[in-house]
Write an enzyme that holds these catalytic residues in place. Structure first.
Site, PDB file in Angstrom:
ATOM      1  N   HIS A 178      -4.689  16.285  -4.616  1.00 30.57           N
ATOM      2  CA  HIS A 178      -4.946  16.565  -3.199  1.00 30.57           C
ATOM      3  C   HIS A 178      -4.697  18.033  -2.835  1.00 30.57           C
ATOM      4  CE1 HIS A 178      -5.274  12.299  -2.983  1.00 30.57           C
ATOM      5  NE2 HIS A 178      -5.206  12.224  -1.660  1.00 30.57           N
TER       6      HIS A 178
ATOM      7  N   TYR B  18       0.828  -1.206   0.000  1.00 29.81           N
ATOM      8  CA  TYR B  18       0.000   0.000   0.000  1.00 29.81           C
ATOM      9  C   TYR B  18       0.865   1.259   0.000  1.00 29.81           C
ATOM     10  CZ  TYR B  18      -3.045   3.774   1.424  1.00 29.81           C
ATOM     11  OH  TYR B  18      -3.708   4.965   1.464  1.00 29.81           O
TER      12      TYR B  18
ATOM     13  N   TYR C  34     -13.590  38.151  42.950  1.00 25.53           N
ATOM     14  CA  TYR C  34     -12.843  36.979  42.509  1.00 25.53           C
ATOM     15  C   TYR C  34     -11.815  37.298  41.427  1.00 25.53           C
ATOM     16  CZ  TYR C  34     -16.309  33.989  44.872  1.00 25.53           C
ATOM     17  OH  TYR C  34     -17.107  33.367  45.789  1.00 25.53           O
TER      18      TYR C  34
ATOM     19  N   GLU D  86     -12.530   6.724   5.696  1.00 21.39           N
ATOM     20  CA  GLU D  86     -12.010   7.587   6.750  1.00 21.39           C
ATOM     21  C   GLU D  86     -13.211   8.123   7.526  1.00 21.39           C
ATOM     22  OE1 GLU D  86      -9.788  10.140   4.197  1.00 21.39           O
ATOM     23  OE2 GLU D  86      -8.542   8.464   3.535  1.00 21.39           O
TER      24      GLU D  86
ATOM     25  N   ARG E 160      -8.955  38.350  43.551  1.00 20.74           N
ATOM     26  CA  ARG E 160      -8.562  37.434  44.618  1.00 20.74           C
ATOM     27  C   ARG E 160      -8.186  36.046  44.093  1.00 20.74           C
ATOM     28  NH1 ARG E 160     -12.852  35.165  48.654  1.00 20.74           N
ATOM     29  NH2 ARG E 160     -14.025  36.914  47.792  1.00 20.74           N
TER      30      ARG E 160
ATOM     31  N   ASN F 208       1.023  12.624   4.093  1.00 22.65           N
ATOM     32  CA  ASN F 208       0.466  11.956   5.260  1.00 22.65           C
ATOM     33  C   ASN F 208       1.182  12.497   6.488  1.00 22.65           C
ATOM     34  OD1 ASN F 208      -0.505   8.456   5.485  1.00 22.65           O
ATOM     35  ND2 ASN F 208      -1.711  10.255   5.066  1.00 22.65           N
TER      36      ASN F 208
ATOM     37  N   PHE G 110      -1.496   9.052  11.434  1.00 22.80           N
ATOM     38  CA  PHE G 110      -1.926  10.322  10.847  1.00 22.80           C
ATOM     39  C   PHE G 110      -3.152  10.912  11.539  1.00 22.80           C
ATOM     40  CE2 PHE G 110      -3.497   6.729   8.224  1.00 22.80           C
ATOM     41  CZ  PHE G 110      -4.828   6.761   8.652  1.00 22.80           C
TER      42      PHE G 110
END
Length: 514
Positions: free
Chosen positions: A85, A55, A282, A418, A285, A197, A333
């Protein structure tokens, strides 16, 4: 050589990352990394030569992983991957963020588990040293399968495709490479996938947020201490014994800093006796409790992000199994650790601004502060800090919405392959907006607190805070009557963003910077 960095893969420090974020300097790779890189690249060549399907090396990607790619099309496969991409949109990432991206991608690939040639890493180093910053759009990653789109835009620069930024000027990548005598690369098997990746973009954005959060924490403590004196508040809540019995480390450290910031204040000495107030609100403080908690979660985020900055996060990875190299597919990833770190940084940034906004509200309220209404003489004719506080309130409220965790969101992509993503890139990217909002709030508080100190003259605040006051007054004069106020706020914000508020007492904040 000034700011020179020799990168040791897997061993970068936060100090080195901060230096790269702050300014460019010459970068080199430790010589001992090269044999490991070459061995990994040789393993890929052996897999291709053997002909077995692996792969990302000689197959398609995602759901196309079962598609075997002929050897004569492997270079085209990698180039097509980058082109297809590169689909980002939005404003371009800053040079500071791009430097971090390049640095971390170099460091990750150089660990020798990604199968890229030394040429790829040397080209990234050459881009960095030439100041050629890839034009990376900020939007388009879901923080899983790596930051595919933004890292593809990074890789385009290596190919001589698209645009880059050099010294702030956008120009064609091909022209920039030619001018710097850098040859465009032709990607070999596995290299395109290894480059895109990974979590380097989300991590760089989160580190950007981390480093700004550190400055905001310091600035918020300094401005908060100044507000305490402006409001003639008590330093008793900073007593070390109070914090030791609770035991929270950030709170203990913060209380110590507050004690030192306000030490030897003549304003404080002036109301030690005869002050009818029993307790402060507050926002004065509980500063050690709030800012100490912010300190702790900023530190936790820093530890996570340092690990990620040194990590190998592409897929698949190559490991030695005896004499053989094996390809293992995994999911490094997935940027869930980065998303969680970014979300906690968002909480800290929002809270630093939220408590500062409350102190501004206190200072402009004469019934609480004892100062002139809206911190100006002749109120009525003058509005003073009335609407500056509105700006602070608007930004504090905006930060509440932005602080909603990005990590709880997910949306399936790639035909449901995915199916769970981290949204780390967005979670980290929104920290910049939040930090700018909080820097404005602290800047307004600084102006308001300094105004209050001036109304107490001739009494002086502490030596540390007098120095901060003097720094501010070099840029912004006393607000004696209404004037165009926005430039004053921008000047004070700039001091916050540049880390100038704590410059005179930097040693107090050393524990914040591991």
């Amino acid at each position: 050589m000034k700011n020179a960095l020799t990168l040791k893969p897997g061993a970068m420090t936060l100090t080195e990352l901060r230096a790269v974020w702050t300014a460019a300097g010459p970068l080199s790779l430790a010589a001992e990394a090269y044999p490991v890189i070459e061995a990994s690249a040789a393993a890929v060549r052996a897999i291709v030569a053997k002909g077995d399907a692996a792969y990302g090396i000689n197959t398609g990607f995602g759901l196309l992983a079962k598609t075997r790619i002929p050897d004569d099309k492997l270079e085209q496969l990698q180039r097509n991957l980058i082109l297809s991409h590169s689909v980002g949109t939005g404003e371009l990432l800053s040079d500071a963020v791009c430097r971090l991206i390049l640095l971390m991608k170099i460091g990750s690939l150089a660990r020798g588990y990604s199968g890229v040639r030394p040429l790829i890493i040397d080209t990234l180093i050459a881009l960095y040293n030439a100041g050629i910053m890839p034009a990376i759009p900020a939007k388009g990653s879901v923080g899983a399968s790596g930051d595919l789109a933004p890292l593809s835009h990074m890789t385009l620069a290596m190919l001589g495709v698209g645009d880059v930024r050099v010294h702030g000027e956008i120009m064609p990548a091909a022209d920039a490479l030619k001018a710097a005598n850098i040859a465009p690369v032709v990607l070999a098997a596995k290299e395109g996938l290894a480059l895109i990746n990974g979590t380097q973009v989300s991590t760089a954005l989160a580190l950007h947020g981390l480093f700004m959060a550190e400055r905001l924490l310091e600035a918020g403590m300094v401005s908060g201490a100044l507000s305490l004196d402006a409001a003639k508040g008590s330093d008793s809540p900073f007593d070390a014994r109070v914090h030791e019995v609770r035991g929270q480390p950030g709170q203990i450290a913060a209380a110590s800093i507050y004690r030192q910031l306000v030490s030897n204040s003549a304003i404080r000495a002036s109301h030690l006796v005869g002050d009818e107030r029993v307790q402060d609100p507050y926002c004065l403080r509980c500063q050690p409790q709030v800012m100490g908690a912010c300190w702790d979660i900023i530190g936790n985020a820093a530890r996570t992000l340092l690990i990620e900055a040194n990590a190998v996060t592409d897929n698949p990875l190559l490991f030695k199994d005896g004499e053989l190299s094996v390809v293992v597919s995994g999911g490094n990833f997935h940027a869930e650790p980065v998303a969680f770190a970014a979300d906690t940084l968002a909480l800290a940034i929002a809270e630093i601004g939220a408590i500062a906004e409350r102190r501004i509200a206190l200072l402009i309220d004469a019934t609480l502060s004892g100062l002139p209404p809206f911190l100006v003489r002749d109120p009525g004719v003058n509005s003073g800090f009335m609407i500056a506080h509105v700006t602070a309130a608007a930004l504090a409220s905006e930060n509440k919405s932005l602080a909603h965790p990005g990590s709880v969101d997910s949306i399936p992509t790639s035909a449901n392959q995915e199916d769970h993503v981290s949204m780390a890139t967005y979670a980290a990217r929104r920290l910049d907006d939040m930090a700018h909002n909080t820097a404005v709030i602290i800047g307004i508080e600084l102006l308001a607190a300094a105004q209050g100190i001036d109304f107490h003259r001739p009494l002086k605040t502490s030596p540390h805070l007098e120095h901060v006051h003097a720094q501010l007054r070099q840029k912004v004069p006393f607000f004696d009557a209404d004037r165009f106020f926005a430039p004053d706020i921008e000047a004070a914000k700039g001091m916050v963003m540049r880390g100038e508020l704590s410059a005179s007492c930097k040693s107090l904040f050393t524990p914040l910077h591991p």
